[in-house]
Design a protein around this motif. Structure first.
Motif, PDB file in Angstrom:
ATOM      1  N   VAL A  16    -132.601  60.711  22.681  1.00  0.00           N
ATOM      2  CA  VAL A  16    -133.028  60.164  23.960  1.00  0.00           C
ATOM      3  C   VAL A  16    -133.627  61.297  24.782  1.00  0.00           C
ATOM      4  O   VAL A  16    -133.131  62.432  24.751  1.00  0.00           O
ATOM      5  N   SER A  17    -134.694  60.999  25.497  1.00  0.00           N
ATOM      6  CA  SER A  17    -135.404  62.034  26.243  1.00  0.00           C
ATOM      7  C   SER A  17    -134.560  62.643  27.354  1.00  0.00           C
ATOM      8  O   SER A  17    -134.828  63.762  27.799  1.00  0.00           O
ATOM      9  N   THR A  18    -133.528  61.935  27.784  1.00  0.00           N
ATOM     10  CA  THR A  18    -132.667  62.462  28.841  1.00  0.00           C
ATOM     11  C   THR A  18    -131.922  63.716  28.400  1.00  0.00           C
ATOM     12  O   THR A  18    -131.637  64.595  29.215  1.00  0.00           O
ATOM     13  N   ASN A  42    -119.590  56.978  21.821  1.00  0.00           N
ATOM     14  CA  ASN A  42    -120.074  57.462  23.120  1.00  0.00           C
ATOM     15  C   ASN A  42    -118.897  57.957  23.966  1.00  0.00           C
ATOM     16  O   ASN A  42    -118.661  57.469  25.077  1.00  0.00           O
ATOM     17  N   GLN A  79    -122.400  59.414  27.868  1.00  0.00           N
ATOM     18  CA  GLN A  79    -123.760  59.850  28.163  1.00  0.00           C
ATOM     19  C   GLN A  79    -124.792  58.761  27.872  1.00  0.00           C
ATOM     20  O   GLN A  79    -125.844  58.725  28.498  1.00  0.00           O
ATOM     21  N   LEU A  80    -124.522  57.913  26.912  1.00  0.00           N
ATOM     22  CA  LEU A  80    -125.422  56.792  26.637  1.00  0.00           C
ATOM     23  C   LEU A  80    -125.144  55.685  27.655  1.00  0.00           C
ATOM     24  O   LEU A  80    -124.033  55.169  27.732  1.00  0.00           O
ATOM     25  N   LYS A  81    -126.157  55.328  28.444  1.00  0.00           N
ATOM     26  CA  LYS A  81    -126.004  54.344  29.508  1.00  0.00           C
ATOM     27  C   LYS A  81    -126.612  53.004  29.083  1.00  0.00           C
ATOM     28  O   LYS A  81    -127.528  52.951  28.256  1.00  0.00           O
ATOM     29  N   MET A 107    -130.662  52.059  28.372  1.00  0.00           N
ATOM     30  CA  MET A 107    -131.465  53.229  27.995  1.00  0.00           C
ATOM     31  C   MET A 107    -132.396  52.910  26.835  1.00  0.00           C
ATOM     32  O   MET A 107    -132.079  52.106  25.963  1.00  0.00           O
ATOM     33  N   VAL A 130    -133.944  54.529  23.524  1.00  0.00           N
ATOM     34  CA  VAL A 130    -133.651  55.619  22.599  1.00  0.00           C
ATOM     35  C   VAL A 130    -134.561  55.496  21.380  1.00  0.00           C
ATOM     36  O   VAL A 130    -135.121  54.431  21.116  1.00  0.00           O
TER      37      VAL A 130
END
Length: 213
Positions: A151-153, A185, A189-191, A194, A196
């Motif tokens: 994920v880019s975050t 998770n 951190q994975l919301k 999102m 991905v």
């Protein structure tokens, strides 16, 4: 009736065992009193030599305890009732899981009905990822295959998962099917919602590869 509400905000994070609310129920209070009376009676006739008296008293105590469980009274409250011998007017209910409150209908002084959902707590320690897979690739994928998520975050961070379910219907516009991936998770951190990128690891066997040139 709900008396106090401790978790009072949607999307608030709560931990397992954290108090949610207290509730007052005349029926539960009456059942607790019956339990104490049955326990006292069972102790008084425990040494009785009259046939059936001791067993009958034990059966009444077990029945009262079972009614408390059917009411949903927590086990720690039953243990407190036995140790103190005191009826408590309010019962405290704690969260059975850690997670985020996604729905809250519990408000002070609200009457609770059997079909009323007071809280919805989402445990996000494990999440579902919906991957879009092209029709031509579906034949290579099977349940249990490993997957990696980026994920880019979080640049450079890789999350791992596995294929849990392959949906039987294709999107007629994109010619893709949903593939559900389960990913751990633990640090949240994975919301939800999102975007991905998913890489599915599919064994291709030994093959000869020739450059197009």
């Amino acid at each position: 009736y709900i008396e106090k509400v401790f978790a009072n905000a949607t999307y608030q994070f709560i931990r397992k065992g954290q108090p949610l609310f207290t509730i007052y129920s005349p029926d539960v209070v009456a059942t607790e009193r019956e339990y104490l009376v049955a326990k006292k009676n069972q102790q008084q006739v425990a040494q009785s030599t009259v046939p059936g008296v001791a067993s009958s008293a034990s059966s009444l105590l077990d029945a009262a305890g079972e009614r408390l469980k059917q009411w949903g009274v927590p086990q720690q409250e039953i243990a407190r009732l036995e140790s103190t011998g005191q009826v408590q007017q309010e019962l405290q209910f704690d969260s059975p899981v850690s997670g985020y409150i996604t729905e809250r209908n519990a408000l002070p002084s609200v009457a609770v009905q059997p079909d009323m959902r007071l809280f919805t707590v989402a445990d996000l320690s494990s999440v579902w990822v919906q991957a879009q897979v092209f029709q031509n690739d579906l034949g290579r994928i099977k349940i249990g295959d490993p997957a990696t998520l980026t994920v880019s975050t979080f640049p450079g961070r890789t999350f791992r998962g596995r294929v849990d379910f392959i949906y039987p219907q294709l999107d007629t516009d994109t010619r893709t099917a949903k593939v559900r991936i389960v990913s751990s998770n633990p640090d949240q951190q994975l919301k939800l919602g999102m975007f991905v990128s998913v890489a599915l690891k599919v064994p291709m066997g030994r093959q000869l590869v020739i450059p197009a040139s």
